[in-house]
Design a protein around this motif. Structure first.
Motif, mmCIF file in Angstrom:
data_model
loop_
_atom_site.group_PDB
_atom_site.id
_atom_site.type_symbol
_atom_site.label_atom_id
_atom_site.label_comp_id
_atom_site.label_asym_id
_atom_site.label_seq_id
_atom_site.Cartn_x
_atom_site.Cartn_y
_atom_site.Cartn_z
ATOM 1 N N SER A 98 34.089 48.091 20.808
ATOM 2 C CA SER A 98 32.851 48.510 21.491
ATOM 3 C C SER A 98 33.476 50.151 22.274
ATOM 4 O O SER A 98 34.216 49.918 22.803
ATOM 5 C CB SER A 98 32.427 47.782 22.496
ATOM 6 N N SER A 136 31.421 51.186 17.583
ATOM 7 C CA SER A 136 31.392 49.794 17.879
ATOM 8 C C SER A 136 31.300 49.298 16.515
ATOM 9 O O SER A 136 30.337 49.484 15.881
ATOM 10 C CB SER A 136 30.127 49.610 18.839
ATOM 11 N N ILE A 137 31.894 48.321 16.289
ATOM 12 C CA ILE A 137 32.011 47.186 15.195
ATOM 13 C C ILE A 137 32.274 45.668 15.807
ATOM 14 O O ILE A 137 33.198 45.473 16.445
ATOM 15 C CB ILE A 137 32.592 47.544 14.105
ATOM 16 N N THR A 140 33.874 42.073 6.407
ATOM 17 C CA THR A 140 33.213 43.066 6.964
ATOM 18 C C THR A 140 33.818 44.307 6.286
ATOM 19 O O THR A 140 35.106 44.659 6.349
ATOM 20 C CB THR A 140 33.407 43.207 8.699
ATOM 21 N N LEU A 147 34.404 48.552 6.162
ATOM 22 C CA LEU A 147 34.103 49.886 6.866
ATOM 23 C C LEU A 147 34.424 51.204 5.616
ATOM 24 O O LEU A 147 35.326 51.093 5.157
ATOM 25 C CB LEU A 147 35.530 49.901 7.857
ATOM 26 N N LYS A 152 38.134 56.168 9.341
ATOM 27 C CA LYS A 152 38.555 54.856 8.942
ATOM 28 C C LYS A 152 39.926 54.357 9.346
ATOM 29 O O LYS A 152 39.983 53.411 10.149
ATOM 30 C CB LYS A 152 37.975 54.564 7.499
ATOM 31 N N LEU A 202 38.532 42.497 7.605
ATOM 32 C CA LEU A 202 37.949 44.053 7.802
ATOM 33 C C LEU A 202 38.640 44.781 6.747
ATOM 34 O O LEU A 202 39.830 45.179 6.626
ATOM 35 C CB LEU A 202 38.513 44.528 9.214
ATOM 36 N N GLU A 242 28.952 42.229 5.552
ATOM 37 C CA GLU A 242 28.371 43.338 6.643
ATOM 38 C C GLU A 242 29.172 44.684 6.384
ATOM 39 O O GLU A 242 30.387 44.574 6.096
ATOM 40 C CB GLU A 242 28.854 43.056 7.698
ATOM 41 N N PHE A 270 29.535 48.535 7.606
ATOM 42 C CA PHE A 270 29.868 49.800 8.706
ATOM 43 C C PHE A 270 30.159 51.244 8.066
ATOM 44 O O PHE A 270 31.216 51.058 7.395
ATOM 45 C CB PHE A 270 30.679 49.466 10.059
ATOM 46 N N VAL A 306 29.598 56.007 13.849
ATOM 47 C CA VAL A 306 29.032 54.753 13.034
ATOM 48 C C VAL A 306 27.581 55.378 12.800
ATOM 49 O O VAL A 306 26.634 55.680 13.613
ATOM 50 C CB VAL A 306 29.046 53.489 13.363
ATOM 51 N N SER A 357 24.737 50.548 9.635
ATOM 52 C CA SER A 357 25.251 49.166 9.564
ATOM 53 C C SER A 357 24.392 48.078 8.991
ATOM 54 O O SER A 357 23.150 48.414 9.286
ATOM 55 C CB SER A 357 26.153 48.593 10.902
#
Length: 612
Positions: A348, A364-365, A373, A375, A383, A546, A561, A563, A570, A573
């Motif tokens: 965050s 924030s992720i 998840t 990225l 990244k 991730l 999910e 991002f 970001v 998302s």
């Protein structure tokens, strides 16, 4: 080839032991005094070179301080003898501990400063040895040397020439047995991991500073033993013995014999002592010859004579059909991934700048257990920087990184790994000289600990942990489909298998969070499918994944999910079906203008329908 097969069936420690026993019995075979002395000096030099091999060849730390530790051990033994403590066992123990203390005290500042600092501090330490001895002239004899050393005794009985020869050879044999036990244990693999990359070592939970210091300090102990043995050989010590010339001769012997070899130290020391050191002309131009040895050895003998020997053994193994199998894994259903206790990773408000470049800004992720998840983002979007911050390699400028309820943003990298964060790298990072099984087992080094003393003595706890390392490595290799390659050298595998091997090394730690950095990069279609199936099984077992990846089709197929990063922020998302139609994502990530976004979405639907 039948003879070779029989020879390879013999344990690897047997041939060196046979050679050692022959050397031990040489006086009984009529060895003359002059040659006997050279053999003793070769054994003493081998002890010094073995210390350098441990710190340089295995731990990857170039240091020239062996001459100073040698002097510390020699003068400690000499002063003990003058004080009436002539027992050689007492002198060996005290001299070894004093040299170890010198190694720790001189290693701490050099290792703390990092880079080439240890090499430079140890270099200046060697230059200071004669001056330090001169400063304490009343004790050491200064430039006149230390004389009056009494003949050594063993349990109160005086040692004659042959008896002292036996002591020197036995001490060398015992130390090389100790060194071998360390090198072939999990500690030896950890040293190789450190030598390969401090970043890699930290990522599996190894404290880089402590491991470097352990290698340097352990390497000091045999040098102290060598000093004690040398002090009692002639009963006289001169400061001119412990100069920079000695340091370069030790380095030359290490390079010639093979610095990443246990017995290369003995071979290099024997060649240097029984060969060029016998020539008076060589002594006059020693530094020139040592410099030539270092250059030629480094260029023409990469890995030294030990590497040439390994190459010969490998070729003979292939001819005899003993090389590890490289055939494909037998078909069959892979075993299920056991339940994983994934943790929620919450990032965050994270920000990071490098000088004037703002790499991340208020990012924030959240990555949850049992979900993949992803990225994504264009090159330079931040990244890998974000993964490095989660892993503890970079410190945050602002923001919070939490693993369940605990914050990890201020922890060093090795403590982040111990907290349960495991990762792979864009370029597979594997140490040289270890098997596939050993590379995987290295992930357990910091979570299942066994002492160095336990490795030396092969204590029950060490044996239990070693057996567990092997069992866990084999289990995880089964999961990723590499069990048939367990005995192959890790760095010799093709790219796809090396990536799977990195995933196996991460899985063996039982991670709470698994970070995959472009794990599918460079893989063919079949290898991508294998990797995707493995990631699904990890997710279904409850793991937190991730995934950083450029393969958009793979991301859409795997992610729960997504991002999207662009310019360090970001920008979007959501689930795959939302992200693949987001106009800004299509513009930033795929280079599609907003006016073309509808056509791009239709093309994506058509492509997925064709795949079905």
């Amino acid at each position: 080839m039948v003879v070779w097969r029989a020879f390879r069936a013999v344990p690897t420690w047997v041939p060196p032991l046979v050679v050692a026993v022959v050397v031990l019995l040489l006086p009984q075979l009529g060895l003359d005094f002059a040659t006997s002395r050279q053999v003793q000096l070769a054994c003493i030099l081998a002890l010094v070179v073995s210390g350098l091999n441990l710190s340089l060849g295995y731990a990857g730390q170039l240091a020239l301080g062996q001459a100073a530790m040698y002097a510390a051990g020699a003068y400690t033994a000499g002063l003990l003898s003058i004080a009436g403590y002539t027992d050689i066992l007492l002198q060996l123990v005290v001299a070894g501990l004093v040299a170890l203390a010198v190694g720790v005290l001189t290693g701490i500042p050099g290792l703390r400063l990092g880079s080439w600092s240890l090499a430079m501090t140890s270099f200046f330490l060697v230059l200071l040895v004669p001056d330090v001895l001169a400063m304490f002239e009343d004790v050491t004899g200064g430039h006149n040397g230390l004389s009056g050393i009494e003949g050594p005794t063993l349990f109160g009985a005086p040692l004659d020439t042959d008896g002292y020869y036996v002591v020197i050879v036995v001490v060398a044999i015992v130390w090389f047995a100790v060194l071998r036990n360390i090198v072939v244990s999990r500690h030896g693999v950890a040293f190789r991991v450190l030598k390969q990359s401090p970043v890699l070592a930290s990522s599996v939970g190894i404290s880089v500073f402590r491991m470097k210091l352990l290698g340097y300090a352990l390497g000091a102990f045999p040098v102290g033993l060598a000093g004690a043995l040398f002090a009692n050989l002639d009963g006289y010590l001169s400061p001119e013995t412990f100069t920079f010339t000695l340091a370069t001769s030790v380095l030359a012997a290490s390079i010639l014999g093979g610095s990443a070899s246990v017995y290369g130290a003995a071979v290099g020391a024997a060649i240097m002592q029984l060969g060029p050191n016998q020539s008076s002309a060589f002594q006059q131009y020693a530094l020139v010859f040592y410099g030539a040895f270092l250059i030629l050895g480094g260029v023409l003998l990469g890995g030294g004579l030990a590497q040439l020997f390994r190459g010969l053994v490998t070729r003979l193994d292939r001819r005899a059909g003993l090389a590890p199998s490289r055939t494909a894994a037998p078909p069959g259903q892979p075993p299920e991934v056991p339940a994983l206790r994934g943790a929620e990773l919450a990032v965050s408000g994270l920000s990071k700048a490098f000088g004037g470049n703002q790499a991340l800004r208020d990012v924030s992720i959240i990555a949850a257990p049992g979900r993949v998840t992803a990225l994504i983002g264009p090159n330079g979007s931040g990244k890998t920087t974000l993964l490095n911050m989660i892993s503890g390699f970079y410190r945050t400028d602002a923001g919070r990184i939490a693993l369940d309820d605990g914050q990890i943003q201020r922890l060093p990298a090795h403590r982040v790994a111990r907290a349960g964060v495991a990762r792979t790298f864009q370029t597979p990072n594997l140490p040289a000289g270890v098997t596939v099984a050993e590379a995987v087992a290295s992930g357990r080094y910091s979570t299942h600990r066994a002492s160095t003393l336990g490795a030396v003595l092969r204590l029950p706890r060490f044996r239990r942990i070693r057996a567990a390392d092997i069992a866990e490595a084999e289990r995880v290799l089964e999961l990723v489909g590499l069990a048939h390659l367990r005995d192959a050298e890790a760095v010799s595998l093709p790219l796809g298998n090396r990536r799977l091997l990195e995933v196996a090394r991460a899985l063996v730690t039982e991670p709470k969070v698994l970070l995959l950095d472009e794990a599918a990069s460079g893989l063919d279609e079949d290898e991508v499918d294998r990797l995707a199936e493995l990631i699904r099984r990890i997710r279904d077992a409850g793991g937190t994944v991730l995934l950083v990846e450029h393969n958009f089709r793979l991301i859409l197929a795997l992610a729960d999910e997504i991002f999207v990063l662009a310019h360090g922020q970001v920008i979007a998302s959501g689930p795959p079906e939302v992200i693949e139609r987001d106009p800004r994502v299509l513009n930033e990530y795929l280079g599609v203008r907003s006016t073309e976004s509808a056509e791009s979405s239709e093309a994506m639907d058509t492509m997925k329908a064709g795949e079905r």
